[in-house]
Design an enzyme around this catalytic site. Sequence first.
Site, short mmCIF file in Angstrom:
data_model
loop_
_atom_site.label_atom_id
_atom_site.label_comp_id
_atom_site.label_asym_id
_atom_site.label_seq_id
_atom_site.Cartn_x
_atom_site.Cartn_y
_atom_site.Cartn_z
N ASN A 154 21.19 6.31 -15.84
CA ASN A 154 20.28 5.37 -15.20
C ASN A 154 20.63 3.97 -15.68
OD1 ASN A 154 17.79 3.87 -14.43
ND2 ASN A 154 17.01 5.92 -14.01
N CYS A 171 4.93 22.25 22.11
CA CYS A 171 3.65 22.89 21.77
C CYS A 171 2.49 21.90 21.83
CB CYS A 171 3.72 23.51 20.37
SG CYS A 171 3.59 22.30 19.05
N HIS A 202 12.39 15.84 -0.55
CA HIS A 202 11.50 14.96 0.23
C HIS A 202 11.90 14.89 1.70
CE1 HIS A 202 10.26 12.76 -3.76
NE2 HIS A 202 9.72 13.94 -3.63
P1 OAD Z 1 12.87 4.69 -7.95
O1 OAD Z 1 13.05 3.48 -7.11
O2 OAD Z 1 11.52 4.95 -8.52
O3 OAD Z 1 13.87 4.66 -9.18
C1 OAD Z 1 15.23 4.39 -9.01
C2 OAD Z 1 15.87 4.49 -10.38
O4 OAD Z 1 17.26 4.33 -10.22
C3 OAD Z 1 15.40 3.45 -11.38
O5 OAD Z 1 15.05 4.09 -12.60
C4 OAD Z 1 16.63 2.54 -11.55
O6 OAD Z 1 16.74 2.03 -12.88
C5 OAD Z 1 17.77 3.48 -11.24
N1 OAD Z 1 18.97 2.86 -10.68
C6 OAD Z 1 19.06 1.83 -9.80
N2 OAD Z 1 20.35 1.60 -9.46
C7 OAD Z 1 21.10 2.50 -10.16
C8 OAD Z 1 22.50 2.78 -10.25
N3 OAD Z 1 23.41 2.08 -9.55
N4 OAD Z 1 22.90 3.78 -11.06
C9 OAD Z 1 21.99 4.49 -11.80
N5 OAD Z 1 20.67 4.28 -11.74
C10 OAD Z 1 20.21 3.30 -10.94
O7 OAD Z 1 13.41 5.94 -7.08
P2 OAD Z 1 13.10 7.49 -7.26
O8 OAD Z 1 13.01 7.88 -8.69
O9 OAD Z 1 14.08 8.19 -6.41
O10 OAD Z 1 9.16 9.48 -2.62
O11 OAD Z 1 11.68 7.61 -6.59
C11 OAD Z 1 11.10 8.86 -6.43
C12 OAD Z 1 10.27 8.91 -5.17
O12 OAD Z 1 9.33 7.83 -5.16
C13 OAD Z 1 11.05 8.73 -3.88
O13 OAD Z 1 11.71 9.88 -3.44
C14 OAD Z 1 9.97 8.31 -2.92
C15 OAD Z 1 9.22 7.33 -3.80
O14 OAD Z 1 7.88 7.16 -3.51
C16 OAD Z 1 8.70 9.68 -1.37
O15 OAD Z 1 8.88 8.88 -0.47
C17 OAD Z 1 7.96 10.95 -1.20
#
Ligand code: OAD
Length: 250
Positions: A212, A149, A118
């Site tokens: 997770n 540009c 990303h």
């Molecule tokens: P999310 O905020 O959707 O999910 C974070 C995950 O991390 C959740 O499932 C939590 O349970 C888990 N979590 C939180 N703290 C933790 C810890 N200390 N150890 C282990 N797990 C933990 O974030 P992403 O999955 O990264 O995209 O989201 C994906 C994308 O959605 C992001 O990159 C962003 C967003 O829209 C863009 O901006 C393009």
Amino acid sequence: MNISSDVIKRIAAARRIAVLTGAGISAESGIPTFRGEDGIWKKIRPEELASMDAFLKNPALVWEWYEYRRKIIRDVTPNAAHYTLAEMEKHLPHLSISTQNIDGLHQRAGSARVYELHGNILRNRCNNCGRIDQNLDLGKDKKRPTCECGGLIRPDVVWFGEMLPADILDKSFEEAQNADVYFSIGTSAVVYPAAQLPVEALHNGAYVIEINLEPTPLTSRVHAHYHGKAGDILPELWQAVKNEIGRLDP
Ligand code: OAD
């Protein structure tokens, strides 16, 4: 934590390991996640700030938000989970990280083979010619910066409605297809195409491990899952693997 000897042996014997990380791995460094209780998307609608439409409508507001997030990211440091992955890469035959995070914390912890799906918030890019601009200073008057540009300079991150960088996505799929062991760490596993990577690894015979705080749509499909903080679980898992490797190769 109860780690099965099968998991430890699989990691110790793996020729290729690939990892997908999400916002949860940086949560212990103090960066908010997107979908948790205090998640970013609970407070703002993504299309209001993280889209080309929003940027064209109100660039000053979008820049303000990115400057705010850049400050948070500059002020934090990698945590035990980032450092453990960096150490694993140094000691195991092949380990790559495909990250959805834009914070650069894997690289700051010492990981070298990192695919940023990303983008990276600590870079700017011309929206027209694609030139990367390392100068993040918007100037005192915070004028909307433009490239030589004539194109608009923007944060080098993927916004809603945009494609992921094709070369990085291809590499990430290749890593998933060739992995013996695949980790999905700190991601809600709901945003595609990133969420497809562990599934691709499963289809190609990898042993898939999820770390997770809570169950995700992936949990029921993986071979092993650990519920807790990545910063607690990964170091413990790695210590067990090191003990196993030491036992095999005294
Ligand atoms: P999310 O905020 O959707 O999910 C974070 C995950 O991390 C959740 O499932 C939590 O349970 C888990 N979590 C939180 N703290 C933790 C810890 N200390 N150890 C282990 N797990 C933990 O974030 P992403 O999955 O990264 O995209 O989201 C994906 C994308 O959605 C992001 O990159 C962003 C967003 O829209 C863009 O901006 C393009």
